[in-house]
Every structure is written in structure tokens, then in C-alpha cells.
Design an enzyme around this catalytic site. Structure first.
Site: not given
Ligand code: NAP
Length: 276
Positions: A62, A89, A94, A192-195, A197
Site C-alpha cells: 500500500d 503505477n 476522483f 487535483a489529479y493534474g497537480v 501528476k
Molecule cells: P485503475 O484501473 O484504477 O488501477 C489503479 C491501481 O492502483 C489499482 O490496482 C489500485 O488498487 C492501485 N492503487 C490505488 N491506490 C493505491 C495505494 N494506496 N497503494 C497501492 N495501490 C494502489 O487505474 P489505471 O487506469 O490502471 O491507472 C494506472 C496508472 O496510470 C495511474 O497512475 C493513473 O493515474 C495512470 N494513468 C491512467 C490513464 C488512463 O487512461 N487509464 C491515463 C494516464 C495515466 P485497488 O484495486 O486496491 O484500488
């Protein structure tokens, strides 16, 4: 102690992280750790990949919990004497229509995306072995949010001399400014997400610089990246890339060959260095 190379992907029980583990299981010549804050969700994801004939290993992580990060650190130190690939990753966002007060969204989002990622780096970067690869999953949203900052903030975030302490102070100030309702007046964009990142991308630039200054001979490459717009729980079903396609750029950076000396300290999208 095992001499097998080892890779760790944070937040990899689903979405892009799971796809990164899948690709690393196929391409990385060593042990690949799928990590999850929830052991049950993590083990279910391991079982899913096992069904596909892959053999990921599991460790709880975590990124919001320093004890959990340190337990992983101690495990890696003892079992492998270090770490070869780290993919940061884990992240949260939100939903656009979420009615949670903006100040709460800011605190919660920064906690995981910036402070959690930073804490993982603080504990695990000292373990990186020579020719190690570190990938911090940021977002193109970091670039657009940077454009929405005041000139003064943009200058700070683009600076080649900003320190990690200064960045932490700025990220803390953003959260405090949202609580006082003055963040826009103080030059912050309304995301908030933008900041968070922006924090991840700038942190990556700082860490790469420190590696150059302090560990030049170790050939470690560290970059931030955007995976693209990916169909996950975070981005929803309308996004353009599958999770496996979203994994391509992070995996490319995680597997940069040992004779590569670039990219390093860059923001990379579609396997291409983008201006910051
Ligand atoms: P996702 O499907 O919501 O997966 C997020 C993952 O992060 C889940 O496994 C979640 O675990 C885990 N997580 C959240 N908080 C955590 C914590 N405190 N400790 C450990 N694990 C935690 O999102 P995703 O789209 O795959 O995103 C992955 C990354 O790519 C993120 O950093 C996101 O900002 C970035 N990103 C995504 C996109 C997009 O279009 N999807 C675009 C740009 C960047 P739980 O299952 O326990 O919640």
C-alpha cells in the site's frame, strides 16, 4: 540470497499495472512482483495471470502506508539484495462528477499519487542495482495542468535546479491552498489529479538529476511516462487503448537495454520524449 533479477509494479491488481505485470512476465528475464494494497485482490490477479500460463509472484504494498513500503523494501533487500526494475503505477482519480469537496479530493489524490509515489522512491531507489530501470507512471494531464499554472509556478516546475524539498513544499502548499479556497488565486489549475501528476513528472526529473550527480557509474535510467487514454476503472470504457496497449510505453521504459543511456529524466508518451 537470489541472484535472479527482480521487477516490482505498484498497484498492479488491475488496469494498466496488471497489464504491465503481464508483459513483464513475458519479457523480463527474472522474477516479477504483482503488488496490491489488498492481498485478496492481489492473489486473484495472480490467479488470473496463472490461468494465462504466466508466473507472477505476489507481495502486499500500500503506497499510502510507510510500514507496508518498508516491509517490501526489507523483503527485496534480504531475498534479492536489491531491485532491477521499479514501475510506480499505483494511482487514483476522483470521477469528474464526484461531489466530494475539492479540498478533500486534493488531499486524498496528492496523498497517493504524489506523496505515496515519493515514499516508494525514497525507500526503494537506494536498492536499485546497476542498469536498473525506474518508471513513474504520470499522465499527459501533467502537461496540460502545467500549462494551467501561473507563470511563476510553471517556471518553478520547469526549473533544472528545483529540489525535492521545494517540490514537496509546493505540493503541500497546493493542498493547503485548496483548504483555504485560494488555490486559483495562488496560480494553481483547478485539477487535483493534474497537480498530483505534475508532482510525479517533476519528481522524476529531480530523481534523474540526482542519479546523474550521485550514481553516474551505475547506468540507472529513470523516466516519467503517460500510458495513453486507457480503458480501465479509472478512465472508463470509452478510452482508446486497451490495458495491454497502455502498458507498452511503461514496459518499453522498464526494459531499456543495458547499452542505452537515454531516455533518462524525461516525460515519455507513445515511446517518444515529450517537451516539458
Ligand atoms: P485503475 O484501473 O484504477 O488501477 C489503479 C491501481 O492502483 C489499482 O490496482 C489500485 O488498487 C492501485 N492503487 C490505488 N491506490 C493505491 C495505494 N494506496 N497503494 C497501492 N495501490 C494502489 O487505474 P489505471 O487506469 O490502471 O491507472 C494506472 C496508472 O496510470 C495511474 O497512475 C493513473 O493515474 C495512470 N494513468 C491512467 C490513464 C488512463 O487512461 N487509464 C491515463 C494516464 C495515466 P485497488 O484495486 O486496491 O484500488
Amino acid at each position: 540470497m537470489s541472484s535472479v533479477p527482480v521487477a516490482v509494479v505498484t498497484g498492479s491488481n488491475k488496469g494498466i499495472g496488471l497489464a504491465i505485470v503481464r508483459a513483464l512476465c513475458k519479457q523480463f528475464p527474472g522474477d516479477v512482483y504483482l503488488t496490491s494494497r489488498d492481498p485478496q485482490r492481489g492473489q486473484a490477479a495472480v490467479a488470473q495471470l496463472q490461468q494465462e500460463g504466466l508466473r507472477p509472484l505476489f507481495h502486499q504494498l500500500d503506497v499510502d502506508d510507510l510500514q507496508s513500503i518498508r516491509a517490501l523494501r526489507d523483503f527485496l533487500k534480504e531475498k534479492y539484495g536489491g531491485l532491477n526494475v521499479l514501475v510506480n503505477n499505483a494511482g487514483i482519480a476522483f470521477k469528474v462528477h464526484d461531489t466530494t469537496p475539492f479540498a478533500v479530493q486534493a488531499e486524498v489524490t496528492l496523498k497517493t499519487n504524489f506523496f505515496g509515489t515519493r515514499n516508494v522512491c525514497t525507500e526503494l531507489l537506494p536498492l536499485m542495482k546497476p542498469y536498473g530501470r525506474v518508471v513513474n507512471v504520470s499522465s499527459m494531464v501533467s502537461s496540460s495542468a502545467l500549462g494551467g499554472c501561473s507563470q511563476e509556478l510553471q517556471q518553478k516546475f520547469r526549473s533544472d535546479t528545483i529540489t525535492e524539498d521545494e517540490l514537496v513544499q509546493l505540493m503541500t502548499k497546493f493542498v493547503e491552498d485548496t483548504k483555504k479556497g485560494v488555490h486559483e488565486k495562488e496560480g494553481w489549475p483547478n485539477t487535483a489529479y493534474g497537480v498530483s501528476k505534475i508532482g510525479v513528472t517533476v519528481l522524476s526529473r529531480i530523481q534523474a538529476r540526482l542519479l546523474n550527480e550521485q550514481r553516474k557509474g551505475e547506468h540507472i535510467l529513470l523516466n516519467a511516462c503517460c500510458p495513453g487514454w486507457v480503458r480501465t476503472d479509472m478512465a472508463g470504457p470509452k478510452a482508446t487503448k486497451s490495458p495491454d496497449e497502455g502498458a507498452e510505453t511503461p514496459v518499453y521504459l522498464a526494459l531499456l537495454p543495458s547499452n542505452a543511456d537515454a531516455p533518462h529524466g524525461q516525460f515519455v508518451s507513445n515511446k517518444t520524449v515529450k517537451p516539458w
